[in-house]
Scaffold this motif. Structure first.
Motif, short mmCIF file in Angstrom:
data_model
loop_
_atom_site.label_atom_id
_atom_site.label_comp_id
_atom_site.label_asym_id
_atom_site.label_seq_id
_atom_site.Cartn_x
_atom_site.Cartn_y
_atom_site.Cartn_z
N PHE A 172 0.82 -1.21 0.00
CA PHE A 172 0.00 0.00 0.00
C PHE A 172 0.86 1.27 0.00
O PHE A 172 0.47 2.29 -0.56
CB PHE A 172 -0.95 0.01 1.19
N SER A 173 2.03 1.19 0.63
CA SER A 173 2.93 2.35 0.64
C SER A 173 3.47 2.62 -0.76
O SER A 173 3.65 3.77 -1.16
CB SER A 173 4.09 2.12 1.61
N VAL A 174 3.74 1.54 -1.53
CA VAL A 174 4.22 1.71 -2.90
C VAL A 174 3.11 2.24 -3.80
O VAL A 174 3.33 3.12 -4.64
CB VAL A 174 4.76 0.36 -3.44
N LEU A 175 1.89 1.73 -3.61
CA LEU A 175 0.77 2.13 -4.46
C LEU A 175 0.27 3.54 -4.14
O LEU A 175 -0.21 4.25 -5.01
CB LEU A 175 -0.38 1.12 -4.33
N ARG A 176 0.35 3.92 -2.87
CA ARG A 176 -0.11 5.24 -2.45
C ARG A 176 0.94 5.91 -1.56
O ARG A 176 0.74 6.11 -0.37
CB ARG A 176 -1.45 5.15 -1.70
N PRO A 177 2.09 6.26 -2.13
CA PRO A 177 3.20 6.77 -1.32
C PRO A 177 2.92 8.12 -0.68
O PRO A 177 3.48 8.45 0.37
CB PRO A 177 4.35 6.86 -2.33
N THR A 178 2.08 8.95 -1.30
CA THR A 178 1.85 10.29 -0.76
C THR A 178 0.70 10.35 0.25
O THR A 178 0.49 11.38 0.88
CB THR A 178 1.54 11.28 -1.90
N THR A 179 -0.04 9.26 0.37
CA THR A 179 -1.16 9.24 1.33
C THR A 179 -0.97 8.15 2.38
O THR A 179 -0.92 8.43 3.57
CB THR A 179 -2.50 9.03 0.60
N PHE A 180 -0.83 6.90 1.92
CA PHE A 180 -0.68 5.81 2.89
C PHE A 180 0.74 5.77 3.46
O PHE A 180 0.93 5.62 4.66
CB PHE A 180 -1.01 4.47 2.22
N GLY A 181 1.74 5.86 2.58
CA GLY A 181 3.12 5.66 3.01
C GLY A 181 3.77 6.89 3.60
O GLY A 181 4.90 7.25 3.21
N THR A 182 3.10 7.55 4.53
CA THR A 182 3.67 8.73 5.17
C THR A 182 3.74 8.53 6.68
O THR A 182 2.95 7.76 7.25
CB THR A 182 2.83 9.99 4.88
N ALA A 183 4.67 9.24 7.32
CA ALA A 183 4.80 9.14 8.77
C ALA A 183 3.53 9.60 9.46
O ALA A 183 3.08 9.01 10.45
CB ALA A 183 6.00 9.96 9.25
N ALA A 184 2.92 10.66 8.95
CA ALA A 184 1.69 11.19 9.55
C ALA A 184 0.57 10.16 9.51
O ALA A 184 -0.20 10.02 10.48
CB ALA A 184 1.26 12.46 8.83
N ASN A 185 0.48 9.42 8.41
CA ASN A 185 -0.57 8.41 8.30
C ASN A 185 -0.35 7.29 9.30
O ASN A 185 -1.29 6.81 9.95
CB ASN A 185 -0.63 7.85 6.89
N PHE A 186 0.89 6.83 9.44
CA PHE A 186 1.17 5.74 10.37
C PHE A 186 0.96 6.19 11.81
O PHE A 186 0.48 5.42 12.66
CB PHE A 186 2.60 5.22 10.18
N GLN A 187 1.31 7.43 12.12
CA GLN A 187 1.07 7.95 13.46
C GLN A 187 -0.42 8.00 13.76
O GLN A 187 -0.86 7.64 14.86
CB GLN A 187 1.70 9.35 13.59
N SER A 188 -1.18 8.44 12.78
CA SER A 188 -2.63 8.48 12.95
C SER A 188 -3.22 7.08 13.07
O SER A 188 -4.11 6.84 13.90
CB SER A 188 -3.27 9.22 11.76
#
Length: 302
Positions: free
Chosen positions: A12-28
């Motif tokens: 999912f990080s490869v497919l959506r690097p600017t939305t899923f694959g971000t530090a902010a997303n993982f923190q949330s």
């Protein structure tokens, strides 16, 4: 399952690097799933003892609603309001135990009925509306960040560590598993089976109560209906987590399973999948997890 979780994150990080694959997303992601983790951990202990609690989500909603109502409508302090909410949650656990343990009524039937009872009591006591405007003494417990991660995640980690120690490193934990796997044998060797089962119901209900406290502190608002969506994913995580422990319910497996489900659901949503796909994913994972856990237990017993 841990490998599956890592693979899903990578894909999912490869497919959506600017939305899923971000530090902010993982923190949330790790913060928002804390409530589900806490609820599922309590249910893990009860499941290990051989029983189920379908009223846990209703208790979560009641707990959250009580804190919101007492602190806003009755100007009660945060601490006494939370103590009352946890006391009510414990009372529900004792009532469940009364019917299941002492009267030998099936736990699924009892707790299904109690779910409706608790929901009705919550509606009568708190009302059907969403209550907002909670005092800062409540919200700071759920909206404070540490290294960008909300405090609720750390509450879940501490609870997971305590329950993992209980189940894996103490005689009580071994007795809980023994009762869940062979109750009659446990009675024959002299274990106080009823006390162990009652304690397990209390852990599940109080855990649901704690989850409600964290939810209301995190969102700053509450309704008695907030708990309903948590029941299916909580039990999906409990059974999926059992596949990590060869069919035996375990804290580490449950903890990982919550985030595997969350990653899968969020990833599918970010890929633009329709709502029915995520529902099929969540329901399908539960069915597969129950099947695999059951087969693993049978294999282990042989």
């Amino acid at each position: 399952m841990p490998l599956g979780l890592v693979l899903m994150v990578v894909v999912f990080s490869v497919l959506r690097p600017t939305t899923f694959g971000t530090a902010a997303n993982f923190q949330s992601l790790v913060t928002t799933q804390a409530v589900l983790v806490i609820l599922a951990l309590g249910l893990t202990v009860l499941s290990a003892s051989g029983a189920f609690d379908l009223s846990a989500a209703a208790v979560l909603g009641l707990s959250a609603g009580l804190v919101a109502d007492l602190t806003t409508q009755h100007q009660m302090g945060a601490v006494p309001a939370m103590v009352i909410a946890l006391g009510v949650a414990a009372l529900v656990g004792l009532v469940n135990a009364l019917f299941v343990v002492l009267l030998d009524v099936d736990s699924l039937v009892t707790t299904l009925g109690m779910s409706t009872v608790v929901t009705g009591v919550a509606l009568g006591w708190v009302g059907p509306t969403v209550i907002g405007g909670l005092p800062e003494s409540v919200t700071r417990l759920g909206q404070t960040d540490v290294w960008g991660i909300g405090l609720p995640f750390f509450y879940a980690v501490v609870l997971a560590a305590l329950l993992a120690y209980l189940l894996q490193r103490t005689a009580t934990g071994r007795h809980i598993y023994f009762v869940g796997q062979a109750r009659t044998a446990a009675q024959l060797v002299g274990l106080n089976v009823n006390r162990i089962r009652i304690g397990s119901f209390l852990v599940a209900s109080v855990g649901a109560g704690i989850a409600g406290l964290v939810l209301v502190a995190q969102t700053g608002a509450a309704s008695t209906s907030y708990g309903a969506p948590f029941l299916l994913p909580a039990y999906a995580a409990v059974f999926l987590g059992a596949t990590v422990h060869r069919g035996r319910f375990g804290v580490v497996g449950t903890f990982l399973a919550v985030y595997l489900l969350a990653v899968g659901t969020q990833g599918l949503q970010m890929l633009g999948s329709p709502e029915w796909v995520t529902q099929v994913f969540s329901g399908g994972v539960l069915v597969v997890a129950v099947s695999v856990a059951t087969l693993s237990r049978r294999s282990g017993s042989r």
